[in-house]
Write an enzyme that holds these catalytic residues in place. Structure first.
Site, PDB file in Angstrom:
ATOM      1  N   TRP A 152      -2.229   5.691 -23.207  1.00 33.70           N
ATOM      2  CA  TRP A 152      -2.162   5.433 -22.046  1.00 33.70           C
ATOM      3  C   TRP A 152      -2.176   3.693 -22.043  1.00 33.70           C
ATOM      4  O   TRP A 152      -2.976   3.402 -22.695  1.00 33.70           O
ATOM      5  CB  TRP A 152      -3.605   5.853 -21.395  1.00 33.70           C
ATOM      6  CG  TRP A 152      -4.240   5.363 -19.890  1.00 33.70           C
ATOM      7  CD1 TRP A 152      -3.289   5.748 -18.825  1.00 33.70           C
ATOM      8  CD2 TRP A 152      -5.046   4.315 -19.838  1.00 33.70           C
ATOM      9  NE1 TRP A 152      -3.974   4.751 -18.093  1.00 33.70           N
ATOM     10  CE2 TRP A 152      -4.883   3.972 -18.521  1.00 33.70           C
ATOM     11  CE3 TRP A 152      -5.826   3.388 -20.712  1.00 33.70           C
ATOM     12  CZ2 TRP A 152      -5.744   3.128 -18.028  1.00 33.70           C
ATOM     13  CZ3 TRP A 152      -6.460   2.464 -20.147  1.00 33.70           C
ATOM     14  CH2 TRP A 152      -6.553   2.414 -18.787  1.00 33.70           C
ATOM     15  N   GLU A 166       0.478   9.303 -20.965  1.00 32.11           N
ATOM     16  CA  GLU A 166      -0.598   9.884 -19.974  1.00 32.11           C
ATOM     17  C   GLU A 166      -0.315   8.878 -18.457  1.00 32.11           C
ATOM     18  O   GLU A 166      -0.347   7.593 -18.631  1.00 32.11           O
ATOM     19  CB  GLU A 166      -1.817   9.503 -20.179  1.00 32.11           C
ATOM     20  CG  GLU A 166      -3.159  10.006 -19.146  1.00 32.11           C
ATOM     21  CD  GLU A 166      -4.417   9.519 -19.653  1.00 32.11           C
ATOM     22  OE1 GLU A 166      -4.531   9.012 -20.803  1.00 32.11           O
ATOM     23  OE2 GLU A 166      -5.275   9.897 -19.131  1.00 32.11           O
ATOM     24  N   LYS A 174      -1.117   7.606 -14.475  1.00 30.68           N
ATOM     25  CA  LYS A 174      -2.146   7.444 -13.556  1.00 30.68           C
ATOM     26  C   LYS A 174      -1.763   6.846 -12.140  1.00 30.68           C
ATOM     27  O   LYS A 174      -0.791   6.524 -11.917  1.00 30.68           O
ATOM     28  CB  LYS A 174      -3.019   6.415 -14.202  1.00 30.68           C
ATOM     29  CG  LYS A 174      -4.419   5.855 -13.632  1.00 30.68           C
ATOM     30  CD  LYS A 174      -5.245   5.280 -14.535  1.00 30.68           C
ATOM     31  CE  LYS A 174      -6.441   5.019 -14.115  1.00 30.68           C
ATOM     32  NZ  LYS A 174      -7.523   4.361 -15.097  1.00 30.68           N
ATOM     33  N   ASP A 225      -4.473  14.090 -16.729  1.00 28.56           N
ATOM     34  CA  ASP A 225      -5.894  13.596 -16.628  1.00 28.56           C
ATOM     35  C   ASP A 225      -6.097  14.125 -15.112  1.00 28.56           C
ATOM     36  O   ASP A 225      -5.518  13.670 -14.145  1.00 28.56           O
ATOM     37  CB  ASP A 225      -5.863  12.289 -16.726  1.00 28.56           C
ATOM     38  CG  ASP A 225      -7.640  11.667 -16.886  1.00 28.56           C
ATOM     39  OD1 ASP A 225      -8.298  12.144 -15.906  1.00 28.56           O
ATOM     40  OD2 ASP A 225      -7.852  10.960 -17.858  1.00 28.56           O
ATOM     41  N   HIS A 240      -6.341  11.414 -12.332  1.00 29.81           N
ATOM     42  CA  HIS A 240      -5.466  10.570 -12.299  1.00 29.81           C
ATOM     43  C   HIS A 240      -4.325  10.678 -11.076  1.00 29.81           C
ATOM     44  O   HIS A 240      -2.965  10.272 -11.178  1.00 29.81           O
ATOM     45  CB  HIS A 240      -4.560  10.257 -13.546  1.00 29.81           C
ATOM     46  CG  HIS A 240      -5.473   9.529 -14.505  1.00 29.81           C
ATOM     47  ND1 HIS A 240      -4.958   9.090 -15.708  1.00 29.81           N
ATOM     48  CD2 HIS A 240      -6.735   9.039 -14.687  1.00 29.81           C
ATOM     49  CE1 HIS A 240      -5.821   8.466 -16.353  1.00 29.81           C
ATOM     50  NE2 HIS A 240      -6.878   8.536 -15.779  1.00 29.81           N
ATOM     51  N   HIS A 265      -6.570  15.830 -19.960  1.00 33.29           N
ATOM     52  CA  HIS A 265      -7.619  15.189 -20.338  1.00 33.29           C
ATOM     53  C   HIS A 265      -8.475  15.685 -19.096  1.00 33.29           C
ATOM     54  O   HIS A 265      -8.264  15.442 -17.955  1.00 33.29           O
ATOM     55  CB  HIS A 265      -7.356  13.632 -19.898  1.00 33.29           C
ATOM     56  CG  HIS A 265      -7.166  12.838 -21.100  1.00 33.29           C
ATOM     57  ND1 HIS A 265      -6.991  11.580 -21.334  1.00 33.29           N
ATOM     58  CD2 HIS A 265      -6.936  13.179 -22.388  1.00 33.29           C
ATOM     59  CE1 HIS A 265      -6.576  11.273 -22.437  1.00 33.29           C
ATOM     60  NE2 HIS A 265      -6.653  12.144 -23.431  1.00 33.29           N
ATOM     61  N   ASP A 290     -11.281   8.079  -9.528  1.00 35.08           N
ATOM     62  CA  ASP A 290     -11.505   8.484 -10.872  1.00 35.08           C
ATOM     63  C   ASP A 290     -12.726   8.113 -11.775  1.00 35.08           C
ATOM     64  O   ASP A 290     -12.478   7.198 -12.639  1.00 35.08           O
ATOM     65  CB  ASP A 290     -10.264   8.037 -11.631  1.00 35.08           C
ATOM     66  CG  ASP A 290      -9.804   8.119 -13.067  1.00 35.08           C
ATOM     67  OD1 ASP A 290     -10.243   9.345 -13.263  1.00 35.08           O
ATOM     68  OD2 ASP A 290      -9.072   7.406 -13.550  1.00 35.08           O
ATOM     69  N   ASP A 305     -14.720   9.558 -13.839  1.00 42.56           N
ATOM     70  CA  ASP A 305     -14.979   9.958 -15.200  1.00 42.56           C
ATOM     71  C   ASP A 305     -16.431  10.644 -15.212  1.00 42.56           C
ATOM     72  O   ASP A 305     -17.052  10.400 -16.075  1.00 42.56           O
ATOM     73  CB  ASP A 305     -14.800   9.149 -16.196  1.00 42.56           C
ATOM     74  CG  ASP A 305     -13.123   8.795 -16.281  1.00 42.56           C
ATOM     75  OD1 ASP A 305     -12.475   9.660 -16.573  1.00 42.56           O
ATOM     76  OD2 ASP A 305     -12.602   7.767 -16.159  1.00 42.56           O
ATOM     77  N   ASP A 345     -12.089  13.688 -21.230  1.00 44.09           N
ATOM     78  CA  ASP A 345     -12.252  12.418 -21.017  1.00 44.09           C
ATOM     79  C   ASP A 345     -12.800  11.940 -19.890  1.00 44.09           C
ATOM     80  O   ASP A 345     -12.600  11.976 -18.823  1.00 44.09           O
ATOM     81  CB  ASP A 345     -10.609  11.886 -20.885  1.00 44.09           C
ATOM     82  CG  ASP A 345     -10.436  10.448 -20.588  1.00 44.09           C
ATOM     83  OD1 ASP A 345     -11.543   9.586 -21.018  1.00 44.09           O
ATOM     84  OD2 ASP A 345      -9.371   9.868 -20.193  1.00 44.09           O
TER      85      ASP A 345
HETATM   86  C1  RNT Z   1      -7.944   6.094 -18.378  1.00 43.91           C
HETATM   87  C2  RNT Z   1      -7.375   7.127 -18.900  1.00 43.91           C
HETATM   88  C3  RNT Z   1      -7.567   6.953 -20.479  1.00 43.91           C
HETATM   89  C4  RNT Z   1      -8.924   6.627 -21.032  1.00 43.91           C
HETATM   90  C5  RNT Z   1      -9.101   6.636 -22.357  1.00 43.91           C
HETATM   91  C6  RNT Z   1     -10.429   5.898 -22.776  1.00 43.91           C
HETATM   92  O1  RNT Z   1      -7.951   6.009 -16.928  1.00 43.91           O
HETATM   93  O2  RNT Z   1      -7.868   8.381 -18.486  1.00 43.91           O
HETATM   94  O3  RNT Z   1      -7.181   8.159 -21.165  1.00 43.91           O
HETATM   95  O4  RNT Z   1      -9.914   7.299 -20.264  1.00 43.91           O
HETATM   96  O5  RNT Z   1      -8.012   6.194 -23.140  1.00 43.91           O
HETATM   97 ZN    ZN Z   2      -7.414  10.138 -19.566  1.00 45.36          ZN
END
Ligand code: RNT
Ligand code: ZN
Length: 420
Positions: free
Chosen positions: A187, A228, A230, A261, A264, A288, A296, A298, A328
């Site tokens: 990523w 990955e 985004k 993810d 994302h 993720h 986003d 988290d 994640d």
């Molecule tokens: C960032 C991505 C990525 C990170 C990690 C720390 O938006 O989701 O995967 O969260 O690599």
């Molecule tokens: Zn991620």
């Protein structure tokens, strides 16, 4: 809950599910096969262990300052061990490149080697975990203007290409020594805050960089590559080079795994509905699992509609062995070990519910156009006694069942993390 209560509840759940033709023992067995990859970065708010200021950049953010964050590699490991002791089953740990065991040495990203991760491998071997790995293309001076593998400057691109190739070699070594394919995820934060007129240029650069990265052939028995996408990050609101279309195209054309993810995509766009499409064009998928709140953000994963839908899609597509489930998120505002346990247990509960779904009956209704019946049974299924089955699974695996684990985490906080 005492042993008797757990067993009794399980027996009556078993009978209830049997009415619907569902075998709970099979579901538990399936659930037990699923290894979840625990992201190491929840322990220390994505700081890592390089010599430096440890400032998190790249458009991601861990908010909060709850006491007790892990300050050393041994604290990270102890916290993960603690979390693992409260999660039934055998699981994986997902390491980021800047968590190397550098022993106080300054090792730049383009210098990392398997030896810097040997102590992680040894620890994993000792504890019975498998490992996954990520290159770290953020929180570094050479990513400070927001670009890495797609940078205009070929020297900077080369620096990051070297870093990712080295990371892939480390992943290969982890997989080799632990006897389980290590997933290496890429990523990158590349993007810009405002309107970008040469979107194509950066994407061409990224494509070329990836081509160079994958010129180094790894052994498929030891590691798998994943990429990955985004939609936006903080400071890259208007343009992200590695968009969904970009990586989807690249992954399908070059046989690389795609990482989805949950945070994302557009705020109302869900990854659950992508599973059945992607599985037709890709042999495996990496997830993720995260929880975005308005952005986003988290947040810690919880048992919500989308998590359930995601797990249902995996099970309904019969793809437990093709979908790799990783977590994640990074919440720095609550007990960090608790954050792991809540997220992993929620994911397991969602999977178990999906495994216990009366799918045969539901599919029959659907095929006959009986949509009221389908909807009603889906609603009924929500309150079937799946939690009694989950508690029994915990009990069978020697793990505290139900809310009693809260006190156990409080004790660890009192004895360990509060003293940091
Ligand atoms: C960032 C991505 C990525 C990170 C990690 C720390 O938006 O989701 O995967 O969260 O690599
Ligand atoms: Zn991620």
């Amino acid at each position: 809950m005492n042993e008797e209560q757990i067993k009794q509840a399980f027996e009556s759940a078993k009978a209830r599910y049997a009415n619907l033709g569902i075998n709970v023992e099979n579901a538990v067995e399936e659930l037990n096969k699923l290894s979840i990859s625990l992201h190491c970065w929840q322990t220390d708010d994505v700081t890592g262990f390089e010599n430096g200021d440890g400032e998190l950049t790249g458009g991601i953010q861990a908010t909060g300052n709850y006491p007790g964050k892990a300050r050393t590699i041994s604290e990270v490991r102890a916290d993960i061990d603690k979390a693992m002791s409260l999660i039934p089953g055998e699981h994986r740990v997902n390491i980021h490149a800047f968590y190397g065991d550098f022993q106080g040495e300054k090792v730049d990203r383009n210098e990392i080697e398997p030896k810097h991760f040997q102590s992680w491998i040894d620890w994993a071997k000792e504890k019975g975990y498998k490992l996954d790995f990520n290159s770290t293309c953020f929180s570094h001076e050479k990513s400070s203007d927001g670009f890495t593998l797609s940078h205009r400057d070929p020297e900077i691109r080369q620096f990051w290409i070297d870093h990712v190739i080295r990371s892939r070699k480390i992943a290969e070594e982890m997989g080799r020594q632990l006897g389980s394919k290590c997933i290496h995820n890429i990523w990158i934060p590349d993007g810009s805050k405002d309107l970008t007129v040469d979107r194509l240029l950066y994407r061409k650069n990224l494509k070329n960089s990836l081509d160079k990265i994958f010129e180094y052939k790894t052994n498929d028995d030891y590691m798998l590559d994943s990429i990955e996408c985004k939609l936006f990050g903080i400071g890259s609101e208007s343009y992200v080079v590695g968009s969904h279309e970009f990586y989807m195209g690249y992954g399908v054309a070059n046989n690389k795994m795609i990482t989805l993810d949950s945070g994302h995509f557009h705020p109302t766009e869900v990854i659950s509905d992508k599973i059945s499409s992607l599985l037709l064009f890709a042999s495996e998928i990496m997830l993720h699992v995260s929880r975005g709140v308005r952005w986003d953000s988290d947040h810690v994963v919880i048992l919500n509609d989308e998590l359930l839908a995601l797990c249902q899609e995996i099970i309904r597509s019969n793809a437990l062995d093709r979908v790799h489930v990783g977590l994640d998120y990074f919440d720095a505002s609550i007990n960090r070990i608790g954050a792991y346990v809540v997220g992993v247990r929620a994911t397991q509960k969602a999977l178990l519910q999906a495994l216990l779904e009366p799918i045969v009956q539901l599919r029959e209704f659907e095929a006959k156009g009986q949509y009221f019946e389908r909807l009603a049974l889906l609603e009924e299924a929500k309150s079937l006694p799946w939690a009694d089955v989950y508690n029994y699974y915990c009990y069978k695996k020697g793990v505290i069942a139900g809310e009693a684990y809260i006190a156990d985490i409080q004790k660890y906080e009192k004895d360990i993390t509060s003293k940091r």
